[in-house]
Design a protein around this motif. Structure first.
Motif, PDB file in Angstrom:
ATOM      1  N   TYR A  21       0.924  -1.316   0.135  1.00  0.00           N
ATOM      2  CA  TYR A  21       0.077  -0.017   0.001  1.00  0.00           C
ATOM      3  C   TYR A  21       1.024   1.251   0.053  1.00  0.00           C
ATOM      4  O   TYR A  21       0.506   2.492   0.659  1.00  0.00           O
ATOM      5  N   GLY A  22       2.032   1.201  -0.519  1.00  0.00           N
ATOM      6  CA  GLY A  22       3.029   2.361  -0.639  1.00  0.00           C
ATOM      7  C   GLY A  22       2.790   3.412  -1.618  1.00  0.00           C
ATOM      8  O   GLY A  22       3.042   4.475  -1.246  1.00  0.00           O
ATOM      9  N   ALA A  23       2.479   3.184  -2.744  1.00  0.00           N
ATOM     10  CA  ALA A  23       2.629   3.858  -3.879  1.00  0.00           C
ATOM     11  C   ALA A  23       1.486   4.921  -4.119  1.00  0.00           C
ATOM     12  O   ALA A  23       1.728   6.166  -4.377  1.00  0.00           O
ATOM     13  N   ASN A  24       0.249   4.753  -3.382  1.00  0.00           N
ATOM     14  CA  ASN A  24      -0.927   5.763  -3.758  1.00  0.00           C
ATOM     15  C   ASN A  24      -0.349   7.033  -2.921  1.00  0.00           C
ATOM     16  O   ASN A  24      -0.606   8.067  -3.235  1.00  0.00           O
ATOM     17  N   ALA A  25       0.058   7.080  -1.902  1.00  0.00           N
ATOM     18  CA  ALA A  25       0.419   8.089  -0.863  1.00  0.00           C
ATOM     19  C   ALA A  25       1.717   8.164  -0.042  1.00  0.00           C
ATOM     20  O   ALA A  25       1.670   8.916   0.860  1.00  0.00           O
ATOM     21  N   GLY A  26       2.530   7.414  -0.250  1.00  0.00           N
ATOM     22  CA  GLY A  26       3.924   7.188   0.508  1.00  0.00           C
ATOM     23  C   GLY A  26       3.779   6.704   1.662  1.00  0.00           C
ATOM     24  O   GLY A  26       4.672   6.691   2.368  1.00  0.00           O
ATOM     25  N   TYR A  27       2.512   5.998   1.942  1.00  0.00           N
ATOM     26  CA  TYR A  27       2.419   5.163   3.617  1.00  0.00           C
ATOM     27  C   TYR A  27       2.945   5.839   4.452  1.00  0.00           C
ATOM     28  O   TYR A  27       3.805   5.526   5.408  1.00  0.00           O
ATOM     29  N   ALA A  28       2.558   7.137   4.651  1.00  0.00           N
ATOM     30  CA  ALA A  28       3.125   7.877   5.972  1.00  0.00           C
ATOM     31  C   ALA A  28       2.535   6.859   7.399  1.00  0.00           C
ATOM     32  O   ALA A  28       3.425   6.704   8.017  1.00  0.00           O
ATOM     33  N   ILE A  29       1.266   6.564   7.420  1.00  0.00           N
ATOM     34  CA  ILE A  29       0.664   5.854   8.267  1.00  0.00           C
ATOM     35  C   ILE A  29       1.146   6.113   9.916  1.00  0.00           C
ATOM     36  O   ILE A  29       0.956   5.216  10.736  1.00  0.00           O
ATOM     37  N   ASN A  30       1.361   7.399   9.959  1.00  0.00           N
ATOM     38  CA  ASN A  30       1.889   7.983  11.132  1.00  0.00           C
ATOM     39  C   ASN A  30       1.759   9.524  11.047  1.00  0.00           C
ATOM     40  O   ASN A  30       2.845   9.988  10.609  1.00  0.00           O
ATOM     41  N   PRO A  31       1.092  10.157  11.751  1.00  0.00           N
ATOM     42  CA  PRO A  31       0.939  11.519  11.880  1.00  0.00           C
ATOM     43  C   PRO A  31       2.500  12.140  12.111  1.00  0.00           C
ATOM     44  O   PRO A  31       2.696  13.183  11.318  1.00  0.00           O
ATOM     45  N   ALA A  32       2.913  11.666  13.178  1.00  0.00           N
ATOM     46  CA  ALA A  32       4.342  12.473  13.488  1.00  0.00           C
ATOM     47  C   ALA A  32       5.321  12.003  12.345  1.00  0.00           C
ATOM     48  O   ALA A  32       6.106  13.243  12.016  1.00  0.00           O
ATOM     49  N   ARG A  33       5.336  10.988  11.880  1.00  0.00           N
ATOM     50  CA  ARG A  33       6.313  10.783  10.821  1.00  0.00           C
ATOM     51  C   ARG A  33       6.265  11.751   9.730  1.00  0.00           C
ATOM     52  O   ARG A  33       7.261  11.793   9.092  1.00  0.00           O
ATOM     53  N   ASP A  34       4.990  12.014   9.470  1.00  0.00           N
ATOM     54  CA  ASP A  34       4.963  12.959   8.300  1.00  0.00           C
ATOM     55  C   ASP A  34       4.821  14.419   8.622  1.00  0.00           C
ATOM     56  O   ASP A  34       5.674  15.095   8.030  1.00  0.00           O
ATOM     57  N   LEU A  35       4.203  14.943   9.816  1.00  0.00           N
ATOM     58  CA  LEU A  35       4.052  16.262  10.228  1.00  0.00           C
ATOM     59  C   LEU A  35       5.603  16.754  10.756  1.00  0.00           C
ATOM     60  O   LEU A  35       5.981  17.929  10.342  1.00  0.00           O
ATOM     61  N   GLY A  36       6.230  16.014  11.309  1.00  0.00           N
ATOM     62  CA  GLY A  36       7.416  16.424  11.860  1.00  0.00           C
ATOM     63  C   GLY A  36       8.587  16.753  10.679  1.00  0.00           C
ATOM     64  O   GLY A  36       8.984  17.890  10.867  1.00  0.00           O
ATOM     65  N   PRO A  37       8.692  16.042   9.748  1.00  0.00           N
ATOM     66  CA  PRO A  37       9.614  16.249   8.674  1.00  0.00           C
ATOM     67  C   PRO A  37       8.998  17.188   7.776  1.00  0.00           C
ATOM     68  O   PRO A  37       9.707  18.136   7.049  1.00  0.00           O
ATOM     69  N   ARG A  38       7.773  17.214   7.760  1.00  0.00           N
ATOM     70  CA  ARG A  38       7.040  18.485   6.712  1.00  0.00           C
ATOM     71  C   ARG A  38       7.369  19.581   7.472  1.00  0.00           C
ATOM     72  O   ARG A  38       7.722  20.754   6.537  1.00  0.00           O
ATOM     73  N   LEU A  39       7.063  20.009   8.726  1.00  0.00           N
ATOM     74  CA  LEU A  39       7.531  21.147   9.372  1.00  0.00           C
ATOM     75  C   LEU A  39       9.241  21.477   9.293  1.00  0.00           C
ATOM     76  O   LEU A  39       9.202  22.846   8.882  1.00  0.00           O
ATOM     77  N   PHE A  40       9.807  20.542   9.276  1.00  0.00           N
ATOM     78  CA  PHE A  40      11.097  20.700   9.112  1.00  0.00           C
ATOM     79  C   PHE A  40      11.492  21.330   7.584  1.00  0.00           C
ATOM     80  O   PHE A  40      12.092  22.201   7.450  1.00  0.00           O
ATOM     81  N   THR A  41      10.947  20.775   6.589  1.00  0.00           N
ATOM     82  CA  THR A  41      11.155  21.147   5.243  1.00  0.00           C
ATOM     83  C   THR A  41      10.480  22.523   5.009  1.00  0.00           C
ATOM     84  O   THR A  41      11.295  23.440   4.094  1.00  0.00           O
TER      85      THR A  41
END
Length: 315
Positions: free
Chosen positions: A223-243
């Motif tokens: 299930y990875g290709a559709n949207a990058g399989y974040a499956i973890n709000p911190a995993r996505d939002l933390g690096p997103r805020l950094f970028t």
């Protein structure tokens, strides 16, 4: 190690770290390790390997589906290492969706939910910052070499090192990526609660983190290709805020790419939180409740039978 290890800090100053404060530090460090290795493997695949001359060109990556295995296994091992680091203190949630699901159905104290979320988010932000500090030369070189649309000098490909975005075939729609995140996180939490359930075929000898890592790798492969399989709000939002702070700006927050997607940032937050709760409820409805009633009866049924086999004195 079997030997007694003296504390780095005087015991009198450690007492406050024996409770929630210590658990939050554990969640911070565990998530930091998770992101450092997970985002690190994507940085290797996207920027470092091409830039170091180890692929056919300075911007060449993902030539075939098999290359995706580097990412999925890398993230799986990242989870393993993070859980081994933090598991003995906080239980190593490392994921706000797991924390919420455990509060809903595993008697995790609601008062700890927000502190855990903040610690996980901070650890993810710090992990992304570390990866950028190590790989910024490779990332900048990659962005300079890539032809095509750029946001503040950065490309979508370099952004993908840190956070997620939807595939083009969704045409900017929200329902496909949102359902994808709900389903992926549902499976993640369902598998986690199955793996740690001592009433079920529990993993022994401290192999639980390894099997959880296998689960994450399996989700990425399926299930990875559709949207990058974040499956973890911190995993996505933390690096997103950094970028966002590091220069990717609108591409990161609110998550805009002209003609592709807009205000995407909330989907890898809301989708996993919903999916995690669904996952634990599905497991308990189909499996947990059955195990509960068997334990109450005191006579576990033989696997494959609906009733315990009668002895000769009962016939």
């Amino acid at each position: 190690m079997a030997v007694e290890i003296p504390p780095l800090i005087k015991p009198s100053r450690l007492r406050r770290r024996g409770g929630l404060w210590g658990e939050c530090l554990s969640e911070f460090l565990g998530t930091f390790v998770l992101i450092s290795f997970g985002v690190g493997v994507v940085a290797m695949a996207v920027a470092a390997l091409p830039g170091s001359g180890r692929t056919s060109g300075p911007t060449t990556f993902f030539l075939g589906a098999g290359d995706w295995l580097l990412i999925t296994w890398g993230w799986g091992l990242a989870v393993v290492m993070g859980v081994y680091v933090a598991g003995g203190v906080s239980g190593a949630h490392l994921n706000p969706a797991v924390t919420l699901a455990f509060a809903v159905r595993r008697k995790f104290a609601w008062i700890k939910v927000v502190p855990f979320w903040v610690s996980q988010l901070a650890g993810a932000f710090a992990g992304a910052a570390l990866v950028y500090a190590v790989y910024h030369n490779a990332i900048d070189t990659f962005d300079d070499a890539v032809k095509g649309p750029k946001t503040n000098g950065h490309t979508l490909a370099s952004f993908s090192i840190f956070a997620t975005f939807p595939a083009p075939y969704f045409h900017g729609g929200i329902w496909g990526p949102l359902i994808d995140q709900i389903v992926g996180t549902m499976f993640l939490v369902l598998l986690i609660v199955a793996i740690v359930d001592l009433r079920n075929t529990a993993v022994k000898a401290n192999l639980g983190p390894l099997i959880v890592g296998f689960a994450v790798a399996a989700i990425g492969m399926s299930y990875g290709a559709n949207a990058g399989y974040a499956i973890n709000p911190a995993r996505d939002l933390g690096p997103r805020l950094f970028t966002w702070a590091a220069g990717w700006r609108d591409l990161a927050m609110p998550g805009n790419l002209s003609g592709a997607f807009s205000s995407y940032f909330w989907i890898p937050i809301v989708g996993p939180l919903i999916g995690g709760v669904i996952g634990v409820l599905v497991y308990d409805l189909f499996i947990g409740d059955v195990l509960h009633i068997r334990a109450q009866e005191g006579v576990p049924a033989e696997v494959g039978r609906t009733k315990p086999e009668k002895g000769t004195d009962e016939e």
